[in-house]
Design a protein around this motif. Structure first.
Motif, mmCIF file in Angstrom:
data_model
loop_
_atom_site.group_PDB
_atom_site.id
_atom_site.type_symbol
_atom_site.label_atom_id
_atom_site.label_comp_id
_atom_site.label_asym_id
_atom_site.label_seq_id
_atom_site.Cartn_x
_atom_site.Cartn_y
_atom_site.Cartn_z
ATOM 1 N N GLY A 31 0.768 -1.241 0.000
ATOM 2 C CA GLY A 31 0.000 0.000 0.000
ATOM 3 C C GLY A 31 0.797 1.288 0.000
ATOM 4 O O GLY A 31 0.276 2.346 0.357
ATOM 5 N N LYS A 32 2.049 1.199 -0.433
ATOM 6 C CA LYS A 32 2.894 2.383 -0.429
ATOM 7 C C LYS A 32 2.315 3.520 -1.283
ATOM 8 O O LYS A 32 2.199 4.651 -0.802
ATOM 9 C CB LYS A 32 4.286 1.995 -0.954
ATOM 10 C CG LYS A 32 5.288 3.107 -0.856
ATOM 11 C CD LYS A 32 6.674 2.588 -1.145
ATOM 12 C CE LYS A 32 6.863 2.393 -2.643
ATOM 13 N NZ LYS A 32 8.247 2.015 -2.953
ATOM 14 N N SER A 33 1.960 3.216 -2.519
ATOM 15 C CA SER A 33 1.473 4.276 -3.400
ATOM 16 C C SER A 33 0.152 4.852 -2.919
ATOM 17 O O SER A 33 -0.067 6.060 -2.970
ATOM 18 C CB SER A 33 1.295 3.757 -4.827
ATOM 19 O OG SER A 33 2.438 3.077 -5.217
ATOM 20 N N THR A 34 -0.718 3.986 -2.451
ATOM 21 C CA THR A 34 -2.015 4.457 -1.955
ATOM 22 C C THR A 34 -1.801 5.398 -0.772
ATOM 23 O O THR A 34 -2.428 6.454 -0.679
ATOM 24 C CB THR A 34 -2.889 3.257 -1.529
ATOM 25 O OG1 THR A 34 -2.823 2.258 -2.543
ATOM 26 C CG2 THR A 34 -4.321 3.674 -1.300
ATOM 27 N N GLY A 47 2.137 -3.032 -10.909
ATOM 28 C CA GLY A 47 1.977 -2.614 -9.529
ATOM 29 C C GLY A 47 3.297 -2.437 -8.813
ATOM 30 O O GLY A 47 3.406 -2.652 -7.620
ATOM 31 N N ILE A 48 4.333 -2.066 -9.535
ATOM 32 C CA ILE A 48 5.602 -1.837 -8.859
ATOM 33 C C ILE A 48 6.144 -0.468 -9.245
ATOM 34 O O ILE A 48 5.813 0.070 -10.282
ATOM 35 C CB ILE A 48 6.662 -2.875 -9.242
ATOM 36 C CG1 ILE A 48 6.676 -3.028 -10.758
ATOM 37 C CG2 ILE A 48 6.402 -4.202 -8.581
ATOM 38 C CD1 ILE A 48 7.938 -3.594 -11.259
ATOM 39 N N THR A 49 6.957 0.089 -8.371
ATOM 40 C CA THR A 49 7.529 1.393 -8.635
ATOM 41 C C THR A 49 8.918 1.210 -9.206
ATOM 42 O O THR A 49 9.727 0.513 -8.637
ATOM 43 C CB THR A 49 7.626 2.191 -7.319
ATOM 44 O OG1 THR A 49 6.387 2.040 -6.654
ATOM 45 C CG2 THR A 49 7.913 3.633 -7.573
ATOM 46 N N LYS A 61 -4.030 -1.265 5.961
ATOM 47 C CA LYS A 61 -5.139 -2.141 5.549
ATOM 48 C C LYS A 61 -5.890 -2.733 6.739
ATOM 49 O O LYS A 61 -6.311 -3.884 6.699
ATOM 50 C CB LYS A 61 -4.640 -3.274 4.641
ATOM 51 C CG LYS A 61 -3.861 -2.808 3.414
ATOM 52 C CD LYS A 61 -3.800 -3.879 2.348
ATOM 53 C CE LYS A 61 -2.839 -3.496 1.247
ATOM 54 N NZ LYS A 61 -2.764 -4.467 0.171
ATOM 55 N N ASP A 119 -8.666 -2.064 7.542
ATOM 56 C CA ASP A 119 -10.071 -2.223 7.165
ATOM 57 C C ASP A 119 -10.374 -3.637 6.655
ATOM 58 O O ASP A 119 -11.520 -4.055 6.601
ATOM 59 C CB ASP A 119 -10.414 -1.203 6.074
ATOM 60 C CG ASP A 119 -9.555 -1.392 4.839
ATOM 61 O OD1 ASP A 119 -10.089 -1.731 3.796
ATOM 62 O OD2 ASP A 119 -8.313 -1.221 4.930
ATOM 63 N N ALA A 150 -4.945 3.134 4.260
ATOM 64 C CA ALA A 150 -4.684 4.138 3.228
ATOM 65 C C ALA A 150 -5.901 4.245 2.327
ATOM 66 O O ALA A 150 -6.246 5.319 1.836
ATOM 67 C CB ALA A 150 -3.449 3.756 2.424
#
Ligand SMILES: Nc1nc2c(ncn2[C@@H]2O[C@H](COP(=O)(O)OP(=O)(O)OP(=O)(O)O)[C@@H](O)[C@H]2O)c(=O)[nH]1
Length: 598
Positions: free
Chosen positions: A20-23, A55-57, A131, A133, A162
Motif C-alpha cells: 500500500g505504499k502508493s495508496t 503494480g511496482i515502482t 489495511k 479495514d 490508506a
C-alpha cells in the motif's frame, strides 16, 4: 528562501510490493492539500503504464508536503531488488522512514532487506500497519511480528487504512514528532547528492538532489564531482507534486534542478554536486558505478526493423542509463543488440516497452550473466558477456561465475519444495530459521541458475507466498561448459548457453524435448541436438510432414497455388529461418523456460 532546517523532515516509505505504499503516498498528498480530489483519481506516484500494470515502482519520485508549519519531503523508492543501489541513495537522502506493513500479510523478505538498509542509514523508523479495514487484518499479530522479526519497537505503530483514509493525520504528526530534522551547514561550500535523474521531453534531464551543505541556486555553475563535468543550473524547484520553481535549495532540502543536460548518463545517481567557484574539499561517500549483471541479445523478427530497434533502444536509454547496448551480429538472427540489464525484471521491463510502446517484434536470446575467464596462453582474463564468444575450451584455464546470497521467506508448508528448488539450482544452504509459522532460509546460489525462471518457479511453487531478495557475493570457480543447440545440424547461436557440467545433460534433454514441440513440422525430418563441443548429449527428432501443402492443388491451378504459398509466407513472418528450418518466435523464450522437472 530556503526552509529553516528545524522545520524540514525527509522520509521515505518502505513497503513490500502491494502493501500500500502508493495508496498511502497519495493520501498524504491529498490530506496536505497538494492535489484536488479530481486530480487524485489517478495514482500520482506510479506514473508509468508498466509500473501501474505490474503494480511496482521503478523510478523514484519525490513530493514536498506542508503540514502544520513543517515541510515534509516524501521520497518514493523503487520496490524491486534489481534497483537496490537507487534505493540506497534515496534512503541516504532521508532521516527517517515509514515502514508500511500489510495488516493481513505481515512482514516479508523485501521489507526486511529495505528495513535493514534504512537502519544502517540511522533512520528513525515509524511503523505503519496498513489495511486495517480488511476483514483478515490482524494488527496485533503484525505488531508483534515487527518486534520479533525486525526488532523494532512497534508499540507506537500507527494503525491505518490508506484506502479508507484512516490514520493519515496520525502518520503526518508522527513524521513531524518522531523523525529528526536534517543537519547541515548553510555557510559551508555547496554539497548536494544526486539522488535520481530522468529525461523529461520538455525540461530535458531532470535531476533530483538532496542538499547537504551550502545553497544550490538558479544561475549557479556547478561541478559534478564524480563525472568531472560542469553545468549551469537553469531551474531549481520542487514537486508538490506539480512542479513549482524556487530560487534556491538550502541545507536539508530536497528538490530538483535542470542544467541543460541532454543525456541521463551524465547525471549518475550518487554523484556530488558542488559550486564550481567554491568547491567542497571532497565528494560524498557511497558513490557506486552501477553495472549491468544480466545480458541478452535483442533481435528484430523482421530484419527491416533493425533501424527502428536502434532508434527505440536509444530513446529508452535516454531515460535509463543503467542499461547498456551495443551492436551484435548473429549468423542466424542477423543484426541486433547485445544489451545489459540490472536484473531479469529490468530486462523484462525494457523488452515489454520495446514491444508495446515501439511496436517491435523481438527475439530475445538466452539471458546470460558475466563470466570471468582466465586464459591459458598468457594467463590473461576476459569477461564473457555472450555465450557465442566463448573461447575454445583448451584455451581456458579457469571459468568463474557470479554468486548471490538469497534470502527467501516462505510459509512452512511450501518449505520442502523451495529447498528442493534451491538444491536443484546448485544452492548451498546457509541458514534456516522459523518465525511465526514462516521459514526464513538463506542460500548461496550461482546467479546463472537464478536468471532464467527462478523467481517464477518460486512464486508458482509457493502460490505466490514466498518472497525473495538477493545481493551479489562475488565470483567463484565453476565447472562450466558451453552447450550448443543444433537444429537440422546447424547451431542456433541464440539458444546456446553456459551451463554447469553436472546439469548439462538434463538441461540439454529438456531443451530438445521442448523444441520438438515448439518447432512446426517440415517436409523433412529435423534432428534437434544439444552438444558440448563436438559431443552430442541429447537428441530428438521432428518427424517429416507427409504431404506438401501445395500437393493438394494437383492439376496446377496457378492462382490457388500462389495464394497458398502467400498464406504460408504470412505465417512465416514471425518465424526465423535456420538454414531450411523455420523456428517460431515464441520458441526462443519458451525453450529457455525450464520445465517442472528442473
Ligand atoms: N483494503 C485495503 N486495500 C489497500 C489499502 N492500501 C492499499 N490497498 C490496496 O492494495 C493494493 C496495493 O496498493 P499500492 O499502494 O499500489 O501498493 P504499493 O505498495 O505501492 O506497491 P508498489 O508500488 O509495487 O510498491 C491496491 O490494490 C490498493 O488499492 C488499505 O488500507 N486497505
Amino acid at each position: 528562501m530556503a526552509t529553516e532546517l528545524s522545520k524540514i523532515r525527509n522520509f521515505s516509505i518502505i513497503a513490500h510490493i502491494d502493501h500500500g505504499k502508493s495508496t498511502l503516498a497519495d493520501r498524504l498528498i491529498q490530506r496536505t492539500g497538494g492535489l484536488s480530489e479530481r486530480e487524485m483519481s489517478a495514482q500520482v506516484l506510479d506514473n508509468m503504464d508498466i509500473e501501474k500494470e505490474r503494480g511496482i515502482t521503478i523510478k523514484a519520485q519525490t513530493v514536498r508536503l506542508e503540514w502544520k508549519g513543517h515541510v515534509l519531503n516524501l521520497m518514493d523508492t523503487p520496490g524491486h531488488v534489481d534497483f537496490a543501489y537507487e534505493v540506497s541513495r534515496s534512503l541516504a537522502a532521508c532521516e527517517g522512514a515509514l515502514l508500511v506493513v500489510d495488516a493481513a500479510q505481515g512482514v516479508e523478505a523485501q521489507t526486511l532487506a529495505n528495513v535493514y538498509q534504512s537502519i544502517e542509514h540511522d533512520h528513525e523508523i515509524v511503523p505503519v500497519i496498513n489495511k486495517i479495514d480488511l476483514p483478515a487484518a490482524e494488527p496485533e499479530k503484525v505488531r508483534k511480528e515487527i518486534e520479533d522479526v525486525i526488532g523494532l519497537d512497534a508499540s507506537g505503530a500507527v494503525l491505518a487504512s490508506a484506502k479508507s483514509g484512516i490514520g493519515i493525520e496520525e502518520i503526518l504528526d508522527a513524521i513531524v514528532e518522531r523523525i529528526p530534522a536534517p543537519r547541515g551547514d548553510a555557510t559551508a561550500p555547496l554539497k548536494a547528492m544526486l539522488v535520481d535523474s530522468w529525461y523529461d521531453p520538455y525540461l530535458g534531464v531532470v535531476i533530483l538532489v538532496r542538499v547537504i551543505d551550502g545553497t544550490l541556486k538558479k544561475g549557479q555553475q556547478v561541478t559534478f564531482m564524480q563525472a568531472g563535468t560542469q553545468h549551469l543550473v537553469d531551474r531549481v524547484g520542487c514537486f508538490r507534486p506539480k512542479i513549482e520553481q524556487l530560487a534556491d535549495l538550502g541545507p536539508g532540502e530536497i528538490g530538483f534542478i535542470t542544467a541543460q543536460i541532454k543525456d541521463v548518463a551524465q547525471a549518475r545517481v550518487g554523484d556530488t554536486l558542488t559550486d564550481a567557484k567554491r568547491p567542497a574539499a571532497e565528494a560524498l561517500p557511497g558513490f557506486k558505478e552501477v553495472q549491468p549483471v544480466v545480458f541478452c541479445g535483442l533481435f528484430p523478427v523482421d530484419a527491416n526493423d533493425f533501424e527502428k530497434l536502434r532508434e527505440s533502444i536509444s530513446k529508452l536509454r535516454l531515460n535509463d542509463a543503467s542499461f547498456s547496448f551495443e551492436m551484435e551480429t548473429s549468423a542466424a538472427l542477423g543484426f541486433g543488440f547485445r544489451c545489459g540489464f540490472l536484473g531479469l525484471l529490468h530486462l523484462e521491463i525494457i523488452q515489454e516497452r520495446l514491444t508495446r510502446e515501439y511496436d517491435l517484434d523481438l527475439i530475445t536470446t538466452a539471458p546470460s550473466v558475466v563470466y570471468e575467464i582466465e586464459l591459458t596462453h598468457d594467463g590473461g582474463m576476459i569477461e564473457l558477456h555472450n555465450p557465442a564468444d566463448m573461447p575454445d575450451p583448451n584455451k581456458i584455464a579457469m571459468i568463474s561465475e557470479p554468486w548471490i546470497e538469497a534470502t527467501i521467506y516462505v510459509p512452512d508448508e511450501y518449505l520442502g519444495s523451495i529447498l528442493k528448488l534451491c538444491q536443484d539450482r546448485r544452492g548451498i544452504q546457509k541458514n534456516l530459521t522459523y518465525v511465526g509459522g514462516r521459514a526464513q532460509v538463506t542460500y548461496e546460489l550461482p546467479l546463472n541458475e537464478v536468471v532464467f525462471d527462478f523467481y517464477d518457479r518460486l512464486k508458482s511453487i509457493s502460490r505466490g507466498y514466498a518472497s525473495f531478495d538477493y545481493h551479489q557475493i562475488g565470483y567463484r570457480e565453476g565447472d562450466l561448459v558451453k552447450m550448443s543447440i543444433l537444429v537440422n545440424n546447424e547451431p542456433v547461436d541464440a539458444l546456446s548457453m553456459i551451463v554447469h557440467r553436472g546439469t548439462a545433460e538434463t538441461r540439454g534433454r529438456g531443451m530438445c524435448e521442448r523444441l520438438k514441440d515448439l518447432i512446426p513440422r517440415h517436409m523433412f525430418k529435423i534432428p534437434i541436438q544439444a552438444a558440448i563441443g563436438g559431443k552430442v548429449i541429447a537428441r530428438e527428432t521432428i518427424a517429416a510432414l507427409r504431404k506438401d501443402v501445395t500437393a493438394k492443388c494437383y492439376g496446377g491451378d496457378a492462382t490457388r497455388k500462389r495464394k497458398l504459398l502467400e498464406k504460408q509466407k504470412e505465417g512465416k513472418k514471425r518465424m526465423r529461418e535456420y538454414g531450411s528450418v523455420s523456428i517460431p518466435q515464441e520458441a526462443f523464450i519458451a525453450a529457455l523456460r525450464m520445465g517442472d522437472d528442473a
